[in-house]
Scaffold this active site. Sequence first.
Site, PDB file in Angstrom:
ATOM      1  N   ASP A  79       1.340  21.472  -1.895  1.00 22.09           N
ATOM      2  CA  ASP A  79       1.963  20.697  -0.763  1.00 22.09           C
ATOM      3  C   ASP A  79       1.115  19.298  -0.706  1.00 22.09           C
ATOM      4  OD1 ASP A  79       3.294  23.223  -0.519  1.00 22.09           O
ATOM      5  OD2 ASP A  79       2.583  23.401   1.686  1.00 22.09           O
ATOM      6  N   HIS A 129       9.046  18.694   1.415  1.00 18.97           N
ATOM      7  CA  HIS A 129       8.026  19.088   2.381  1.00 18.97           C
ATOM      8  C   HIS A 129       8.348  18.281   3.578  1.00 18.97           C
ATOM      9  CE1 HIS A 129       4.826  21.034   3.891  1.00 18.97           C
ATOM     10  NE2 HIS A 129       3.879  20.317   3.780  1.00 18.97           N
ATOM     11  N   HIS A 133       6.178  14.417   7.530  1.00 17.11           N
ATOM     12  CA  HIS A 133       4.997  15.423   7.504  1.00 17.11           C
ATOM     13  C   HIS A 133       4.379  15.340   9.108  1.00 17.11           C
ATOM     14  CE1 HIS A 133       1.245  17.892   6.764  1.00 17.11           C
ATOM     15  NE2 HIS A 133       2.086  18.391   5.772  1.00 17.11           N
ATOM     16  N   HIS A 225      -3.047  22.527  -1.706  1.00 14.75           N
ATOM     17  CA  HIS A 225      -2.587  21.317  -1.248  1.00 14.75           C
ATOM     18  C   HIS A 225      -3.501  20.239  -2.389  1.00 14.75           C
ATOM     19  CE1 HIS A 225      -2.389  23.768   2.199  1.00 14.75           C
ATOM     20  NE2 HIS A 225      -1.366  22.902   2.698  1.00 14.75           N
TER      21      HIS A 225
END
Length: 255
Positions: A79, A129, A133, A225
């Site tokens: 991510d 994603h 964010h 991540h």
Amino acid sequence: MHASHRPPRHPRAWLPLLLLSQAAVAWLWWRWGWPVGLPAMLATHAVAWWGVLAPNAALYGPVLSRLPIADRDVWLTIDDGPSDQTAAILDLLDAHDARATFFLVGERARARPDLVREIARRGHGIANHSATHPQARFWALGPRRMRAEIEGAQHELRNITGSAPRWFRAVVGHANPFVSAPLRDARLARVGWSARGFDAVERDVARVVARIERDLAPGAIVLLHEGAPHGRSVEMIAAVLGRLEALGYRAALPE
């Protein structure tokens, strides 16, 4: 594995359940008063909050938390990129003959389109994603902003790669009643996880690997991540890849 791709079909399926539950609460309050009505109301609200905060909760739409396979394959998902660390992570994946899906942030992809194209060129997956964010408030976004976050990232990634992503991960894994309609319209399936090491906040590589290892199984979806503030994301991903090899797992894509 294509059967695992399940965009929402009925994005407002939760609404009749909500109305029915609150009608039941009202009846219980009227029939037996607050000693029964208040706990019932709190219980229904707790279920609604569980649907928002639990990463694999399917109350507001389907979410994939594990692949239905028996082979010793796992799905590595990374991510928050692209970032300064993306190139090094790609080299690591090549060295281990591993494949991963990068869940990318739209505005970060727009700033580094060459990295996005390089991810795709090396045979990895690209997924949505969100556009910006919004970590602290994604769970509370209204329908217009939620749609802008999902469709904005979809637009950026499609323009860069020429292909529309098929997978979406909610920011921090949170969802709310407004996430499913834009996912349905974009033919996106929501992805959770079944193995995580809290690598975005944990600095200790060994602890991260140990937490992930505890939950490894065929079909596990591993959450990782890049670009974490502690600066050790590449080291952590290298350690996870090494441990997967030692345990006989293969990092493969669901397509």
